[in-house]
Design a protein around this motif. Structure first.
Motif, PDB file in Angstrom:
ATOM      1  N   SER A 238       3.857  -6.742   1.334  1.00 33.22           N
ATOM      2  CA  SER A 238       3.970  -7.233  -0.039  1.00 33.22           C
ATOM      3  C   SER A 238       2.869  -6.707  -0.957  1.00 33.22           C
ATOM      4  CB  SER A 238       3.964  -8.765  -0.045  1.00 33.22           C
ATOM      5  OG  SER A 238       2.808  -9.233   0.608  1.00 33.22           O
ATOM      6  N   CYS A 239       1.798  -6.135  -0.391  1.00 29.94           N
ATOM      7  CA  CYS A 239       0.681  -5.623  -1.208  1.00 29.94           C
ATOM      8  C   CYS A 239       1.157  -4.496  -2.126  1.00 29.94           C
ATOM      9  CB  CYS A 239      -0.419  -5.114  -0.279  1.00 29.94           C
ATOM     10  SG  CYS A 239      -1.760  -4.296  -1.148  1.00 29.94           S
ATOM     11  N   ILE A 240       0.754  -4.557  -3.379  1.00 31.94           N
ATOM     12  CA  ILE A 240       1.184  -3.530  -4.343  1.00 31.94           C
ATOM     13  C   ILE A 240       0.072  -2.506  -4.623  1.00 31.94           C
ATOM     14  CG2 ILE A 240       2.966  -4.928  -5.482  1.00 31.94           C
ATOM     15  CD1 ILE A 240       0.801  -5.526  -7.680  1.00 31.94           C
ATOM     16  N   ASP A 241      -0.955  -2.545  -3.801  1.00 28.57           N
ATOM     17  CA  ASP A 241      -2.076  -1.584  -3.900  1.00 28.57           C
ATOM     18  C   ASP A 241      -2.722  -1.547  -5.286  1.00 28.57           C
ATOM     19  OD1 ASP A 241      -1.856  -0.683  -1.207  1.00 28.57           O
ATOM     20  OD2 ASP A 241      -0.043   0.387  -1.791  1.00 28.57           O
ATOM     21  N   CYS A 242      -2.859  -2.723  -5.888  1.00 25.53           N
ATOM     22  CA  CYS A 242      -3.459  -2.743  -7.230  1.00 25.53           C
ATOM     23  C   CYS A 242      -4.982  -2.592  -7.170  1.00 25.53           C
ATOM     24  CB  CYS A 242      -3.084  -4.031  -7.955  1.00 25.53           C
ATOM     25  SG  CYS A 242      -3.815  -5.492  -7.195  1.00 25.53           S
ATOM     26  N   VAL A 255     -11.198  -4.318   0.510  1.00 31.05           N
ATOM     27  CA  VAL A 255     -10.190  -5.270   0.999  1.00 31.05           C
ATOM     28  C   VAL A 255      -8.791  -4.662   0.926  1.00 31.05           C
ATOM     29  CG1 VAL A 255      -9.384  -7.662   0.772  1.00 31.05           C
ATOM     30  CG2 VAL A 255     -11.676  -7.073   0.029  1.00 31.05           C
ATOM     31  N   ASP A 256      -8.551  -3.846  -0.081  1.00 29.63           N
ATOM     32  CA  ASP A 256      -7.212  -3.265  -0.277  1.00 29.63           C
ATOM     33  C   ASP A 256      -6.869  -2.179   0.742  1.00 29.63           C
ATOM     34  OD1 ASP A 256      -9.268  -1.736  -1.361  1.00 29.63           O
ATOM     35  OD2 ASP A 256      -7.966  -0.783  -2.842  1.00 29.63           O
ATOM     36  N   LYS A 257      -7.842  -1.815   1.572  1.00 32.02           N
ATOM     37  CA  LYS A 257      -7.591  -0.726   2.537  1.00 32.02           C
ATOM     38  C   LYS A 257      -7.506  -1.227   3.981  1.00 32.02           C
ATOM     39  CE  LYS A 257      -8.022   2.811  -0.403  1.00 32.02           C
ATOM     40  NZ  LYS A 257      -7.436   2.140  -1.573  1.00 32.02           N
ATOM     41  N   THR A 281      -0.005 -12.637  -0.029  1.00 28.67           N
ATOM     42  CA  THR A 281      -0.381 -11.264   0.336  1.00 28.67           C
ATOM     43  C   THR A 281      -1.790 -11.186   0.888  1.00 28.67           C
ATOM     44  OG1 THR A 281       1.133 -10.375  -1.280  1.00 28.67           O
ATOM     45  CG2 THR A 281      -0.644  -8.916  -0.601  1.00 28.67           C
ATOM     46  N   LEU A 282      -2.686 -11.920   0.269  1.00 31.27           N
ATOM     47  CA  LEU A 282      -4.072 -11.952   0.745  1.00 31.27           C
ATOM     48  C   LEU A 282      -4.406 -13.419   1.020  1.00 31.27           C
ATOM     49  CD1 LEU A 282      -6.173  -9.759   1.222  1.00 31.27           C
ATOM     50  CD2 LEU A 282      -7.134 -10.268  -1.006  1.00 31.27           C
ATOM     51  N   GLU A 283      -4.697 -13.706   2.282  1.00 33.94           N
ATOM     52  CA  GLU A 283      -4.907 -15.113   2.655  1.00 33.94           C
ATOM     53  C   GLU A 283      -5.946 -15.204   3.756  1.00 33.94           C
ATOM     54  OE1 GLU A 283      -0.458 -16.953   2.375  1.00 33.94           O
ATOM     55  OE2 GLU A 283      -0.782 -15.292   3.742  1.00 33.94           O
TER      56      GLU A 283
HETATM   57  S1  SF4 Z   1      -4.097  -7.406  -1.483  1.00 36.22           S
HETATM   58 FE1  SF4 Z   1      -5.443  -6.445  -2.972  1.00 36.22          FE
HETATM   59  S2  SF4 Z   1      -4.474  -4.512  -3.435  1.00 36.22           S
HETATM   60 FE2  SF4 Z   1      -2.924  -5.770  -2.442  1.00 36.22          FE
HETATM   61  S3  SF4 Z   1      -1.877  -6.803  -4.108  1.00 36.22           S
HETATM   62 FE3  SF4 Z   1      -3.476  -8.176  -3.474  1.00 36.22          FE
HETATM   63  S4  SF4 Z   1      -5.191  -7.680  -4.836  1.00 36.22           S
HETATM   64 FE4  SF4 Z   1      -3.732  -5.968  -4.993  1.00 36.22          FE
END
Ligand code: SF4
Ligand code: SF4
Length: 362
Positions: A238-242, A255-257, A281-283
């Motif tokens: 679900s991560c959109i790599d923002c 964190v995004d990697k 997505t991030l938990e």
């Molecule tokens: S995990 Fe990080 S990169 Fe992925 S959607 Fe969330 S904030 Fe953006």
């Protein structure tokens, strides 16, 4: 052609406001302890003439080395050493928080961490950007705190016997180490003032300079954090790599990697989770059961666990030490004669003294 991801917006409220409240409350508590301790010192300075103020046991939270030795002594002997019992419980509480939630103590409770954060925020406003040291400097500097920690661990766990540990804990130096610490700051030397000022300025430029590069306590908690079953996890589907999570991270973790944040620098501040725009997505997850832990539960658990363990010390009678006010006055009168056993040589001397004392008593 890549398929466009369906985004479910993260509508969960950020936890940072509550983190700020908890940090402020804990810092206010430390200030209160400082005021009480100041009154106690005034009593000692008057030679017992002024109004007596109880020494606040919470001050022992600022004696981590003595507390670590006290914990080691507890493991070796099964006894709570009576010199700084509150310090032992505070130390155990901090370690327990780190075992469960990583370095959460640093970002939720530590007053130095809080101050460092405020100074870092000011620096970012001033320079309008985050300043990072290049990797070639950052990495070796980060190892400094581990070198300091290694020195303490070597001196305590490898050089000192149980008898020597007890001799140190019983020593007048240890009994008055909180008072000596007070005078270190109250009668600060020019050199110490310069060092603290430099650290302060560096913390404005480089966020968390003290915590990231020099704090041995943080180094210990960082190592313990690897054992924590609760980790921050990213769902790559679900991560959109923002990249928002990495941008906001005060510890400069990418964190995004990664799929799981496995870093001794992560302080479980939850900033990254707060800014993630995509739901689920991030938990923070309890990894053995792959269960998500709600942010409010994390906040409550950190505070409750800390209060529970320190409260246990109070309820079991291991909070106040047994040094009477008359003994404190006597110790205070001779305080200048109690030197700091900092060197390996001093540690060996403690072992020797302890052995001699045993031989004499036979
Ligand atoms: S995990 Fe990080 S990169 Fe992925 S959607 Fe969330 S904030 Fe953006
Ligand atoms: S990874 Fe997330 S929780 Fe850890 S320090 Fe960075 S922002 Fe805070």
């Amino acid at each position: 052609m890549s398929e466009k991801k369906k985004i479910i917006r993260n509508t969960e409220k950020p936890i940072q406001k509550y983190r700020f409240i908890i940090q402020s409350a804990f810092t206010a508590l430390c200030v209160w302890i400082g005021i009480e301790f100041f009154m106690f010192i005034k009593y000692l300075e008057s030679g017992g003439e002024a109004t007596f103020y109880n020494r606040p046991p919470g001050v022992e939270g600022f004696l981590p080395i003595s507390s670590m030795m006290s914990l080691y002594y507890f493991f070796l002997s099964g006894e709570v050493h009576p010199a700084h019992p509150a310090g032992l419980f505070i130390f155990v509480a901090i370690v327990a928080v780190s075992l469960l939630f990583g370095k959460a103590f640093c970002s939720w409770l530590c007053p130095v961490g809080f101050l460092s954060e405020l100074v870092g925020d000011f620096g970012e406003k001033l320079f309008k950007k985050k300043i990072h040291l290049p990797k070639i400097l950052d990495f070796p500097l980060r190892s400094l705190k581990y070198l300091l920690l290694a020195f303490f661990i070597y001196a305590i766990f490898f050089l000192m016997t149980e008898v020597a540990i007890k001799a140190f804990l019983d020593s007048p130096y240890n009994l008055v180490s909180d008072i000596k610490m007070w005078y270190f700051f109250a009668d600060i030397s020019r050199f110490s003032l310069i060092v603290i000022s430099v650290l302060f300025i560096l913390s404005i430029v480089i966020r968390n300079f003290w915590c990231r590069y020099l704090c041995p306590y943080g180094a210990l908690l960082g190592l313990i954090s690897f054992l924590s079953p609760n980790k921050i996890k990213r769902n790559p589907v679900s991560c959109i790599d923002c990249g928002k999570c990495a941008k906001v991270c005060p510890s400069s973790i990418k964190v995004d990697k990664v799929l799981t944040v496995m870093s001794d620098e992560c302080s479980s501040c939850l900033n990254c989770i707060d800014v993630c725009p995509v739901a689920d997505t991030l938990e923070m997850k309890f990894t053995p059961a792959k269960k998500t832990i709600n942010k409010k539960i994390i906040a409550i658990s950190v505070v409750v666990l800390f209060i529970f363990i320190t409260g246990l010390g109070m309820l079991t009678g291991y909070w106040h030490n047994k040094i009477s006010k008359e003994e404190y006055i006597e110790l205070y009168e001779n305080i200048d004669g109690f030197g700091h056993p900092t060197s390996v040589e001093s540690t060996k001397r403690f072992n020797e003294d302890a052995k001699n004392n045993i031989n004499k008593s036979r």
